[in-house]
Write a protein that holds these residues in place. Structure first.
Motif, PDB file in Angstrom:
ATOM      1  N   HIS A   7       0.940   7.118  29.037  1.00  0.00           N
ATOM      2  CA  HIS A   7       0.125   5.906  29.202  1.00  0.00           C
ATOM      3  C   HIS A   7       1.004   4.721  28.858  1.00  0.00           C
ATOM      4  O   HIS A   7       1.191   4.382  27.692  1.00  0.00           O
ATOM      5  N   HIS A   9       2.159   0.717  30.692  1.00  0.00           N
ATOM      6  CA  HIS A   9       2.024  -0.217  31.818  1.00  0.00           C
ATOM      7  C   HIS A   9       3.392  -0.803  32.153  1.00  0.00           C
ATOM      8  O   HIS A   9       3.714  -1.941  31.822  1.00  0.00           O
ATOM      9  N   CYS A  10       4.184   0.034  32.834  1.00  0.00           N
ATOM     10  CA  CYS A  10       5.590  -0.300  33.091  1.00  0.00           C
ATOM     11  C   CYS A  10       5.755  -1.596  33.866  1.00  0.00           C
ATOM     12  O   CYS A  10       6.760  -2.288  33.701  1.00  0.00           O
ATOM     13  N   SER A  11       4.792  -1.885  34.732  1.00  0.00           N
ATOM     14  CA  SER A  11       4.922  -3.083  35.569  1.00  0.00           C
ATOM     15  C   SER A  11       5.111  -4.331  34.718  1.00  0.00           C
ATOM     16  O   SER A  11       5.649  -5.326  35.189  1.00  0.00           O
ATOM     17  N   GLU A  31       1.424   5.576  34.500  1.00  0.00           N
ATOM     18  CA  GLU A  31       0.958   4.194  34.382  1.00  0.00           C
ATOM     19  C   GLU A  31      -0.471   4.086  34.913  1.00  0.00           C
ATOM     20  O   GLU A  31      -0.689   4.128  36.122  1.00  0.00           O
ATOM     21  N   LEU A  53       1.792   0.166  42.087  1.00  0.00           N
ATOM     22  CA  LEU A  53       1.870   1.336  41.201  1.00  0.00           C
ATOM     23  C   LEU A  53       2.463   2.548  41.912  1.00  0.00           C
ATOM     24  O   LEU A  53       3.153   3.358  41.300  1.00  0.00           O
ATOM     25  N   GLU A  57       6.979  -0.122  41.740  1.00  0.00           N
ATOM     26  CA  GLU A  57       7.191   0.265  40.349  1.00  0.00           C
ATOM     27  C   GLU A  57       7.752   1.689  40.260  1.00  0.00           C
ATOM     28  O   GLU A  57       8.606   1.985  39.425  1.00  0.00           O
ATOM     29  N   HIS A  68       8.001   8.303  37.706  1.00  0.00           N
ATOM     30  CA  HIS A  68       6.834   7.442  37.483  1.00  0.00           C
ATOM     31  C   HIS A  68       5.636   7.991  38.249  1.00  0.00           C
ATOM     32  O   HIS A  68       5.731   8.261  39.446  1.00  0.00           O
ATOM     33  N   CYS A  70       1.052   7.599  38.366  1.00  0.00           N
ATOM     34  CA  CYS A  70       0.066   6.598  37.977  1.00  0.00           C
ATOM     35  C   CYS A  70      -1.359   7.136  38.071  1.00  0.00           C
ATOM     36  O   CYS A  70      -1.594   8.222  38.608  1.00  0.00           O
ATOM     37  N   SER A 216       1.036   2.956  25.445  1.00  0.00           N
ATOM     38  CA  SER A 216       0.227   1.934  26.132  1.00  0.00           C
ATOM     39  C   SER A 216       0.948   0.589  26.173  1.00  0.00           C
ATOM     40  O   SER A 216       0.299  -0.452  26.196  1.00  0.00           O
ATOM     41  N   ASP A 218       2.447  -2.749  27.218  1.00  0.00           N
ATOM     42  CA  ASP A 218       2.018  -3.603  28.320  1.00  0.00           C
ATOM     43  C   ASP A 218       2.644  -4.976  28.131  1.00  0.00           C
ATOM     44  O   ASP A 218       3.726  -5.102  27.566  1.00  0.00           O
TER      45      ASP A 218
END
Lengths: 295, 280
Positions: A7, A9-11, A31, A53, A57, A68, A70, A216, A218
């Motif tokens: 979990h 939020h790579c973006s 993600e 996603l 990404e 990656h 999602c 997580s 972000d």
């Protein structure tokens, strides 16, 4: 040590983060779809962020040797814009079927409004019908109440507990989640929620079965290295390597590998797995190859 | 594209074949879901084909290549190409919005099969703007669409960007047929920029450094003197092919060994068509 952050939020993160994560042993990330820190105003924004996603990404992560995956879903906060929520729920079916999508999530409650419950139920039904796991975001406020209510709805709708990660748990919720048979996720934030030391204590007390940890990370204050740091701290505190592997690698793989999109071979045998990467021979970039600088 | 369907079906177990039949019959959102699910249903393994299959394909869509196709790509191409003609471009545009990289690659590979080329040309141009190399390569390499439909500036940008991202030029269909003076000027400028920065010049650049009435002799001479044998080969081939005796005189004087190799046919440009043979 091979690690998975199930979990993150790579973006919202930088390429420095990706480099540090790969160096620290993270082989794969998941993600979940999320909000952007401010509400989106139209369905096109969701289409583009969902597309990113599974698109840009995913490619970006691969350039740093990280696989990656999602989750697709309408988050709790934005479920409260009901007209927009309907439009988002309409586009979810085609995005949930895409390659790289391992689960529906993160969904669940924020303020625990009727609109949130409606979107939660619609998405639970989708996941159940498509045989996909669900990542449930438990609320920051009234955490225990929201967690219990989420699990009651899941049970009422006949969802198999082993298909659900109840996420963002604390010492207060761990027992009820484990008792009911769900995967029990912990988010390691630098200052709030679970700290690394507290997490070590949880594993010492409850063991490694069905426990999962994540960053997580972000766009807020968060640490993309939370999983590797905590894994190392567990070893230092005398938790067996086997148990650390279970919490930081095998459990997330078991919980989110259900549809076969996330497979160990993806990172253990990266070149053998995908014939398409042979297309055009040397022109295809892979994570382990040097970047090509443009201009 | 019956041949594509036959090749794909040969890979499939009965259950997957039954799913394929349904997928190709499906319409609207159901067909879009089939497009998304293709890798999970028919697999991502390379499509097996023989030289005669490629000949059949060529007789329907000249230049369309089976080389490097995977089963899921073949299915995605079929899902677009078997729509009624007037529905093909709208479906491609709709699927493009929100496509992940592999879906986008399949759409780009399907473009030569679609009826309304003008309507889908922007998709090829977008793919070539991408920094995702496999997507760029799917549009630029082994694809007949650019040669047939791109105007000059778009063509030249594609070739130049292929040099930038390290995609081999010989895999571009029509590379020699579409040589032009503006491209010669662009690649020579690029070579000079690289020299000024003390960096290597991509060898294949020299293949684009000649056109009707255009011959940058001094630049080619410098390319011929390169320490990189591959680069010198390419400069030599360009000089040998040039429509100017001064070029051949220069080659014979500076590099008689390469001149002889070219005359003997042992040194030649790689041809895009070589991928029509299976197992390259």
């Amino acid at each position: 040590m091979r690690l998975i952050d199930p979990h993150i939020h790579c973006s919202a993160r930088t390429t420095d983060d990706y480099e540090a994560m790969a160096a620290a042993g993270i082989v794969a990330v998941v993600e979940p779809a999320f909000w952007s820190g401010q509400p989106r105003s139209n369905v096109g924004s969701f289409i583009d962020s969902f597309a990113s996603l599974v698109g840009w990404e995913r490619f970006r992560a691969s350039q740093f040797g990280i696989r990656h995956y999602c989750c697709m879903g309408l988050n709790a906060k934005e479920a409260n814009d009901e007209a927009l929520a309907d439009e988002v729920l309409d586009i979810l079916p085609r995005f949930a079927a895409k390659s790289g999508v391992v689960a529906i999530g993160e969904i669940g409650f924020d303020e625990q409004t009727p609109a949130e419950e409606r979107a939660f139920r619609v998405q639970i039904a989708m996941a159940r019908d498509w045989d996909m796991p669900i990542v449930v975001h438990s609320p920051h406020r009234d955490k225990l109440g929201g967690t219990l209510r989420s699990m009651d709805i899941l049970a009422e709708m006949g969802v198999d507990e082993t298909m659900v990660i109840m996420d963002h748990n604390t010492e207060q919720t761990v027992e009820v989640v484990l008792e009911r048979g769900y995967w029990c996720g912990f988010t390691l934030y630098p200052r709030t929620k679970m700290g690394n030391e507290r997490m070590v204590a949880v594993v010492q007390r409850y063991g490694s079965e069905r426990i999962i940890i994540n960053s997580s990370a972000d766009w807020g204050v968060s640490d993309p290295l939370a999983v590797p740091k905590t894994a190392r701290l567990m070893i230092e505190r005398g938790i067996a390597q086997e148990a650390v592997d279970t919490v930081c690698y095998r459990n997330p793989l078991a919980a989110l590998g259900h549809n076969g999109e996330m497979r160990e071979q993806d990172w253990l045998e990266p070149e053998a797995i995908d014939q398409r990467r042979l297309f055009a021979g040397s022109t295809v970039l892979r994570g382990q190859e040097p970047r090509v600088d443009e201009g | 594209m019956q041949v594509l369907r036959e090749l794909l079906e040969a890979h499939l177990a009965d259950s997957a074949r039954a799913w394929l039949v349904e997928a190709l019959r499906a319409e609207g959102p159901e067909r879009e879901r089939a497009f998304a699910l293709a890798p999970r249903r028919v697999g991502t393994q390379a499509l097996a084909w023989r030289a005669e299959d490629q000949l059949r394909v060529d007789s329907i869509v000249p230049g369309l290549r089976l080389y490097g196709l995977s089963c899921d790509q073949a299915l995605r191409m079929l899902l677009l190409a078997t729509l009624p003609e007037e529905a093909q471009a709208p479906a491609a545009l709709r699927l493009w919005a929100g496509a992940e990289n592999e879906e986008a690659v399949a759409i780009v590979r399907a473009l030569p099969l679609l009826a309304d080329a003008a309507a889908v040309e922007p998709l090829a141009r977008q793919a070539l703007r991408s920094n995702v190399v496999p997507l760029f390569a799917a549009a630029a390499q082994h694809n007949p669409f650019p040669e047939r439909h791109f105007e000059g500036a778009a063509w030249n940008q594609m070739v130049l960007k292929a040099l930038f991202v390290g995609c081999e030029l010989w895999r571009i269909q029509g590379l020699d047929r579409r040589r032009n003076a503006a491209l010669v000027a662009m690649v020579v400028d690029y070579a000079q920029e690289r020299w000024a920065a003390g960096r290597a010049v991509p060898a294949e650049l020299w293949r684009c450094a000649l056109a009707q009435g255009e011959l940058p002799l001094a630049a080619l001479e410098r390319g011929l003197a390169s320490d990189d044998a591959h680069e010198a080969d390419h400069a030599a081939l360009a000089l040998a092919e040039a429509d100017d005796p001064a070029a051949q005189d220069l080659l014979a004087a500076r590099d008689p060994a390469r001149a002889a190799a070219i005359a003997a046919g042992t040194l030649a440009w790689r041809q895009e068509e070589e991928v029509c043979r299976p197992c390259v």
